[in-house]
Design a protein around this motif. Structure first.
Motif, short mmCIF file in Angstrom:
data_model
loop_
_atom_site.label_atom_id
_atom_site.label_comp_id
_atom_site.label_asym_id
_atom_site.label_seq_id
_atom_site.Cartn_x
_atom_site.Cartn_y
_atom_site.Cartn_z
N LEU A 91 0.85 -1.18 0.00
CA LEU A 91 0.00 0.00 0.00
C LEU A 91 0.89 1.23 0.00
O LEU A 91 1.70 1.43 0.91
N ARG A 92 0.75 2.08 -1.01
CA ARG A 92 1.56 3.30 -1.11
C ARG A 92 0.73 4.46 -0.56
O ARG A 92 -0.25 4.88 -1.16
N VAL A 93 1.14 4.95 0.61
CA VAL A 93 0.40 5.99 1.33
C VAL A 93 1.07 7.34 1.12
O VAL A 93 2.23 7.53 1.52
N GLY A 94 0.38 8.28 0.51
CA GLY A 94 0.88 9.63 0.38
C GLY A 94 0.52 10.41 1.63
O GLY A 94 -0.64 10.42 2.06
N TYR A 95 1.51 11.04 2.24
CA TYR A 95 1.23 11.78 3.47
C TYR A 95 2.03 13.08 3.50
O TYR A 95 3.00 13.25 2.75
N GLN A 96 1.60 13.98 4.35
CA GLN A 96 2.31 15.23 4.58
C GLN A 96 2.88 15.19 6.00
O GLN A 96 2.27 14.61 6.90
N LYS A 97 4.02 15.80 6.19
CA LYS A 97 4.61 15.82 7.52
C LYS A 97 3.68 16.50 8.52
O LYS A 97 3.73 16.23 9.72
N SER A 98 2.82 17.39 8.02
CA SER A 98 1.88 18.07 8.91
C SER A 98 0.68 17.19 9.28
O SER A 98 -0.09 17.54 10.17
N ALA A 99 0.50 16.05 8.61
CA ALA A 99 -0.63 15.15 8.89
C ALA A 99 -0.26 14.27 10.08
O ALA A 99 0.27 13.17 9.92
N SER A 100 -0.56 14.75 11.27
CA SER A 100 -0.04 14.13 12.49
C SER A 100 -0.45 12.67 12.67
O SER A 100 0.34 11.86 13.15
N LEU A 101 -1.68 12.32 12.31
CA LEU A 101 -2.11 10.93 12.52
C LEU A 101 -1.31 9.98 11.64
O LEU A 101 -0.86 8.92 12.11
#
Length: 345
Positions: A54-64
């Protein structure tokens, strides 16, 4: 009924009949599938074929997501399915959705505006869920010593923001409530790091920004909040989005992601200090800054309701009226034919 729910219901009633019909048709299909219990399960699991991570795109600001990555909780949840996890970082929502559109990620987590800009640009994705509203987690701020005391005083001023991000709608609505038009201010489009530098140097008069960047500029510089999303300005929902074909083939993976997000979200809110201590070094922030930001977010992913989808449609319509997007869009076109069955905690 809360003020937010009442406002959403009002917006739903104001939608054209054709738009409401399309949304109801989409949710009718979703409800039918939910009654059967789950999203379609991946065939690869039963056939014994190897499954892609699973390739999850995330932002460093997305705390969860940052917490889930640090804890390795999603990897553990997906291990019985034979699915690994690949975390791919992006600086903000618009860039994340570009990654989703070109096929470099399967699932991402962004604010309200990025999906609208992406859909208008032809991106093929679907909304699979959303977290509860977090209106306090985004705001328009001015420097501590600024003479500006109200949104109305932004007339003719430079306001920094990340184009196409969740705060784009916050800015539009805040100006509207203050009796100004979007054309009355000078938007300066900058990503968060560059906007912070411009804000501190005085190159811009105000900054529309979200947490944890908001908490950081408040704590570190004494920046003052002119307005946040409360009092009917902007709900600030966070959305889970996925590549359309991935959704059709990997319902069990999405269920596992939702279950882990709910579990980690409950743990985070129950022990904010410990969660902040884990997240802070990964975001490059002090724990007290992260804790402040975490207090203003809510984490409990659920499928989209008719009211939330209707609000997204209203945002899209506003952006088209302002010529921020080149053509009208139908949010219903980005709703999945089925939705995930929620397990009660």
């Amino acid at each position: 009924m809360s003020h937010s729910d009442s406002s959403s219901s009002s917006r739903w009633r104001r939608l054209p009949q054709s738009a409401r019909r399309h949304l109801l048709q989409a949710f009718g299909a979703a409800a039918g599938a939910a009654a059967l219990g789950t999203w379609p399960l991946a065939r690869a699991q039963s056939s014994g074929a190897a499954r892609e991570p699973l390739r999850v795109g995330y932002q460093k600001s997305a705390s969860l997501f940052v917490l889930q990555k640090a804890q390795g909780s999603l990897e553990k949840k997906l291990a019985p399915l034979g699915v690994g996890v690949k975390w791919i970082e992006f600086p903000a929502g618009p860039q994340l959705l570009e990654g989703l559109n070109v096929g470099s990620v399967d699932i991402g987590h962004v604010g309200e505006a990025p999906p609208i800009f992406a859909q208008a640009a032809g991106a093929d994705f679907v909304y699979i869920g959303h977290d509860p509203a977090a209106p306090e987690a985004e705001a328009i701020v001015v420097p501590q010593g600024s003479a500006i005391r109200s949104v109305a005083e932004l007339n003719g001023r430079k306001v920094a923001l990340n184009k196409g991000s969740n705060v784009h709608y916050l800015l539009v609505r805040a100006l509207e409530k203050a009796g100004l038009k979007y054309a009355d201010i000078q938007p300066v489009f900058l990503p968060p790091a560059d906007a912070r530098a411009a804000f501190e140097k005085g190159a811009v008069d105000a900054w529309a920004i979200w947490d944890p960047f908001l908490a950081a500029v408040e704590k570190q510089t004494g920046a003052r909040v002119l307005v946040d999303g409360r009092n009917g300005v902007a709900n600030n929902y966070l959305f889970y989005l996925a590549e359309r074909k991935f959704v059709q083939k990997n319902g069990d993976v999405i269920q596992a992601l939702f279950a882990d997000s709910q579990e980690q979200g409950r743990w985070l809110k129950a022990d904010l200090k410990r969660a902040a201590a884990i997240i802070a070094p990964l975001q490059g922030l002090d724990p007290e800054i992260v804790e402040l930001a975490l207090r203003r977010y809510n984490f409990n992913v659920t499928p989209l309701s008719e009211q939330v989808a209707a609000q997204q449609q209203q945002i899209a319509d506003v952006f088209h009226e302002l010529k921020l997007i080149p053509k009208p869009i139908r949010v219903a076109d980005a709703l999945p034919a089925v939705r995930v069955a929620q397990k009660q905690p």
